[in-house]
Write a protein that holds these residues in place. Structure first.
Motif, PDB file in Angstrom:
ATOM      1  N   ASP A 105     -11.785  -5.843 -11.304  1.00  0.00           N
ATOM      2  CA  ASP A 105     -11.010  -4.730 -11.022  1.00  0.00           C
ATOM      3  C   ASP A 105      -9.697  -4.457 -11.681  1.00  0.00           C
ATOM      4  OD1 ASP A 105     -12.776  -3.762  -8.944  1.00  0.00           O
ATOM      5  OD2 ASP A 105     -12.244  -5.148  -7.848  1.00  0.00           O
ATOM      6  N   ILE A 106      -9.027  -5.653 -11.824  1.00  0.00           N
ATOM      7  CA  ILE A 106      -7.639  -5.687 -12.656  1.00  0.00           C
ATOM      8  C   ILE A 106      -7.866  -5.537 -13.970  1.00  0.00           C
ATOM      9  CG2 ILE A 106      -5.931  -7.327 -13.265  1.00  0.00           C
ATOM     10  CD1 ILE A 106      -6.276  -8.821 -10.400  1.00  0.00           C
ATOM     11  N   GLU A 107      -9.009  -6.115 -14.444  1.00  0.00           N
ATOM     12  CA  GLU A 107      -9.316  -5.764 -16.130  1.00  0.00           C
ATOM     13  C   GLU A 107      -9.537  -4.268 -16.056  1.00  0.00           C
ATOM     14  OE1 GLU A 107      -8.940  -7.849 -18.661  1.00  0.00           O
ATOM     15  OE2 GLU A 107      -8.188  -9.186 -17.075  1.00  0.00           O
ATOM     16  N   MET A 108     -10.369  -3.764 -15.226  1.00  0.00           N
ATOM     17  CA  MET A 108     -10.710  -2.293 -15.418  1.00  0.00           C
ATOM     18  C   MET A 108      -9.282  -1.431 -15.213  1.00  0.00           C
ATOM     19  SD  MET A 108     -13.229   0.130 -13.325  1.00  0.00           S
ATOM     20  CE  MET A 108     -14.692  -1.040 -13.986  1.00  0.00           C
ATOM     21  N   GLY A 109      -8.590  -1.934 -14.299  1.00  0.00           N
ATOM     22  CA  GLY A 109      -7.224  -1.211 -14.215  1.00  0.00           C
ATOM     23  C   GLY A 109      -6.443  -1.228 -15.519  1.00  0.00           C
ATOM     24  N   LYS A 110      -6.533  -2.294 -16.349  1.00  0.00           N
ATOM     25  CA  LYS A 110      -5.548  -2.411 -17.265  1.00  0.00           C
ATOM     26  C   LYS A 110      -6.417  -1.385 -18.373  1.00  0.00           C
ATOM     27  CE  LYS A 110      -4.323  -7.258 -16.913  1.00  0.00           C
ATOM     28  NZ  LYS A 110      -4.372  -8.661 -17.607  1.00  0.00           N
ATOM     29  N   ARG A 111      -7.495  -1.380 -18.541  1.00  0.00           N
ATOM     30  CA  ARG A 111      -8.152  -0.446 -19.482  1.00  0.00           C
ATOM     31  C   ARG A 111      -7.930   1.069 -19.042  1.00  0.00           C
ATOM     32  NH1 ARG A 111     -12.836  -3.567 -22.206  1.00  0.00           N
ATOM     33  NH2 ARG A 111     -11.980  -5.701 -21.468  1.00  0.00           N
ATOM     34  N   ILE A 112      -7.853   1.528 -17.770  1.00  0.00           N
ATOM     35  CA  ILE A 112      -7.555   2.401 -17.404  1.00  0.00           C
ATOM     36  C   ILE A 112      -6.143   2.909 -17.870  1.00  0.00           C
ATOM     37  CG2 ILE A 112      -6.755   4.221 -15.368  1.00  0.00           C
ATOM     38  CD1 ILE A 112      -9.355   2.745 -13.877  1.00  0.00           C
ATOM     39  N   ARG A 113      -5.120   1.894 -17.463  1.00  0.00           N
ATOM     40  CA  ARG A 113      -3.659   2.249 -17.956  1.00  0.00           C
ATOM     41  C   ARG A 113      -3.609   2.281 -19.726  1.00  0.00           C
ATOM     42  NH1 ARG A 113       1.115   1.748 -18.551  1.00  0.00           N
ATOM     43  NH2 ARG A 113       2.886   0.553 -18.255  1.00  0.00           N
ATOM     44  N   LEU A 114      -4.339   1.491 -20.035  1.00  0.00           N
ATOM     45  CA  LEU A 114      -4.153   1.611 -21.590  1.00  0.00           C
ATOM     46  C   LEU A 114      -4.580   3.072 -22.085  1.00  0.00           C
ATOM     47  CD1 LEU A 114      -4.393   0.150 -24.696  1.00  0.00           C
ATOM     48  CD2 LEU A 114      -6.908  -0.329 -24.228  1.00  0.00           C
ATOM     49  N   ARG A 115      -5.612   3.378 -21.800  1.00  0.00           N
ATOM     50  CA  ARG A 115      -6.281   4.692 -22.125  1.00  0.00           C
ATOM     51  C   ARG A 115      -5.123   5.796 -21.756  1.00  0.00           C
ATOM     52  NH1 ARG A 115      -8.500   7.091 -26.543  1.00  0.00           N
ATOM     53  NH2 ARG A 115      -9.410   9.210 -25.891  1.00  0.00           N
ATOM     54  N   ARG A 116      -4.611   5.741 -20.500  1.00  0.00           N
ATOM     55  CA  ARG A 116      -3.826   6.896 -20.070  1.00  0.00           C
ATOM     56  C   ARG A 116      -2.622   7.052 -20.939  1.00  0.00           C
ATOM     57  NH1 ARG A 116       0.559   6.813 -17.368  1.00  0.00           N
ATOM     58  NH2 ARG A 116       0.375   4.450 -16.734  1.00  0.00           N
ATOM     59  N   VAL A 117      -2.019   5.604 -20.905  1.00  0.00           N
ATOM     60  CA  VAL A 117      -0.965   5.682 -22.256  1.00  0.00           C
ATOM     61  C   VAL A 117      -1.127   5.773 -23.375  1.00  0.00           C
ATOM     62  CG1 VAL A 117       0.978   3.991 -22.917  1.00  0.00           C
ATOM     63  CG2 VAL A 117       0.356   3.709 -20.510  1.00  0.00           C
ATOM     64  N   GLU A 118      -2.356   5.888 -24.016  1.00  0.00           N
ATOM     65  CA  GLU A 118      -2.831   6.089 -25.342  1.00  0.00           C
ATOM     66  C   GLU A 118      -2.830   7.785 -25.341  1.00  0.00           C
ATOM     67  OE1 GLU A 118      -5.756   3.757 -27.904  1.00  0.00           O
ATOM     68  OE2 GLU A 118      -6.935   4.973 -26.650  1.00  0.00           O
ATOM     69  N   GLN A 119      -3.126   8.261 -24.394  1.00  0.00           N
ATOM     70  CA  GLN A 119      -3.262   9.739 -24.203  1.00  0.00           C
ATOM     71  C   GLN A 119      -1.905  10.400 -23.844  1.00  0.00           C
ATOM     72  OE1 GLN A 119      -5.813  11.630 -25.048  1.00  0.00           O
ATOM     73  NE2 GLN A 119      -7.044  10.060 -25.924  1.00  0.00           N
ATOM     74  N   ARG A 120      -0.919   9.633 -23.510  1.00  0.00           N
ATOM     75  CA  ARG A 120       0.242  10.243 -23.061  1.00  0.00           C
ATOM     76  C   ARG A 120       0.260  11.027 -21.833  1.00  0.00           C
ATOM     77  NH1 ARG A 120       4.061  11.008 -28.690  1.00  0.00           N
ATOM     78  NH2 ARG A 120       3.300   9.018 -29.512  1.00  0.00           N
ATOM     79  N   ILE A 121      -0.468  10.423 -21.084  1.00  0.00           N
ATOM     80  CA  ILE A 121      -0.607  11.284 -19.520  1.00  0.00           C
ATOM     81  C   ILE A 121       0.003  10.438 -18.632  1.00  0.00           C
ATOM     82  CG2 ILE A 121      -2.411  11.842 -18.087  1.00  0.00           C
ATOM     83  CD1 ILE A 121      -4.472  12.333 -20.137  1.00  0.00           C
ATOM     84  N   SER A 122       0.544  11.114 -17.848  1.00  0.00           N
ATOM     85  CA  SER A 122       1.394  10.330 -16.668  1.00  0.00           C
ATOM     86  C   SER A 122       0.542  10.103 -15.647  1.00  0.00           C
ATOM     87  CB  SER A 122       2.681  11.063 -16.141  1.00  0.00           C
ATOM     88  OG  SER A 122       2.244  12.143 -15.556  1.00  0.00           O
ATOM     89  N   GLN A 123       1.032   9.057 -14.842  1.00  0.00           N
ATOM     90  CA  GLN A 123       0.113   8.751 -13.431  1.00  0.00           C
ATOM     91  C   GLN A 123       0.038   9.966 -12.803  1.00  0.00           C
ATOM     92  OE1 GLN A 123       1.943   5.603 -11.813  1.00  0.00           O
ATOM     93  NE2 GLN A 123       1.037   3.931 -12.916  1.00  0.00           N
ATOM     94  N   ALA A 124       0.966  10.945 -12.668  1.00  0.00           N
ATOM     95  CA  ALA A 124       0.895  12.102 -11.892  1.00  0.00           C
ATOM     96  C   ALA A 124      -0.170  13.138 -12.347  1.00  0.00           C
ATOM     97  CB  ALA A 124       2.305  12.572 -11.803  1.00  0.00           C
ATOM     98  N   GLU A 125      -0.011  12.997 -13.614  1.00  0.00           N
ATOM     99  CA  GLU A 125      -0.986  14.070 -14.353  1.00  0.00           C
ATOM    100  C   GLU A 125      -2.525  13.453 -14.258  1.00  0.00           C
ATOM    101  OE1 GLU A 125       1.564  15.830 -18.217  1.00  0.00           O
ATOM    102  OE2 GLU A 125       0.783  13.842 -18.186  1.00  0.00           O
ATOM    103  N   LEU A 126      -2.635  12.230 -14.329  1.00  0.00           N
ATOM    104  CA  LEU A 126      -4.225  11.976 -14.160  1.00  0.00           C
ATOM    105  C   LEU A 126      -4.569  12.004 -12.666  1.00  0.00           C
ATOM    106  CD1 LEU A 126      -6.501  10.550 -15.112  1.00  0.00           C
ATOM    107  CD2 LEU A 126      -5.500   8.135 -14.605  1.00  0.00           C
ATOM    108  N   GLY A 127      -3.550  11.913 -11.773  1.00  0.00           N
ATOM    109  CA  GLY A 127      -3.883  12.099 -10.414  1.00  0.00           C
ATOM    110  C   GLY A 127      -4.011  13.377 -10.120  1.00  0.00           C
ATOM    111  N   GLN A 128      -3.531  14.330 -10.614  1.00  0.00           N
ATOM    112  CA  GLN A 128      -3.909  15.780 -10.456  1.00  0.00           C
ATOM    113  C   GLN A 128      -5.322  16.160 -10.890  1.00  0.00           C
ATOM    114  OE1 GLN A 128      -0.545  17.899 -12.607  1.00  0.00           O
ATOM    115  NE2 GLN A 128       0.239  18.364 -10.386  1.00  0.00           N
ATOM    116  N   LYS A 129      -5.523  15.550 -12.054  1.00  0.00           N
ATOM    117  CA  LYS A 129      -6.995  15.718 -12.666  1.00  0.00           C
ATOM    118  C   LYS A 129      -7.978  15.152 -11.752  1.00  0.00           C
ATOM    119  CE  LYS A 129      -5.706  16.019 -17.412  1.00  0.00           C
ATOM    120  NZ  LYS A 129      -6.042  15.561 -18.870  1.00  0.00           N
TER     121      LYS A 129
END
Length: 130
Positions: free
Chosen positions: A18-42
């Motif tokens: 779960d930690i590894e998956m979380g890192k990959r989620i964060r990696l892609r989110r940062v790569e796309q320049r999407i904030s946590q709030a924006e991803l949360g809204q989606k």
């Protein structure tokens, strides 16, 4: 709490995958320049819930993972090992820090390949000294 209840709790708690998956989620989110709030809204969740997914505190279910993959414009397999891109993903996990991301962005703005090579040589020399 009886032993059965304790056993169930431990089985459902988040772990290393779960930690590894979380890192990959964060990696892609940062790569796309999407904030946590924006991803949360989606996803229809709070930014705190996105934080918990990224830290591996909360497990990501199959349906939610599909939503995350769609929101981040990657196939679901991006978040798993053995997808053919695992080496690429692991090499990019260093982007987990803001400083690393700044370094990579600055490097990518350098147009002169000679300067890029010199910078890489300099960094390799510095790293070899440690």
């Amino acid at each position: 709490m009886n032993k059965l209840a304790v056993k169930r709790t431990k089985q459902r708690s988040a772990g290393k995958p779960d930690i590894e998956m979380g890192k990959r989620i964060r990696l892609r989110r940062v790569e796309q320049r999407i904030s946590q709030a924006e991803l949360g809204q989606k996803l229809g969740v709070s930014f705190q819930q996105v934080q918990k997914y990224e830290k591996g505190v909360n497990r990501v279910g199959a349906a939610r993972l599909q939503q995350i993959a769609t929101a981040l414009d990657v196939p679901v397999t991006f978040f798993y090992d053995g997808d053919g891109k695992s080496r690429e993903v692991e090499s990019l996990l260093f982007l987990d820090s803001a400083f690393s991301l700044r370094l990579l962005r600055a490097y990518s703005k350098i147009k002169d390949q000679t300067v890029q090579r010199q910078l890489v040589s300099l960094m390799e020399s510095i790293a070899a000294e440690d």
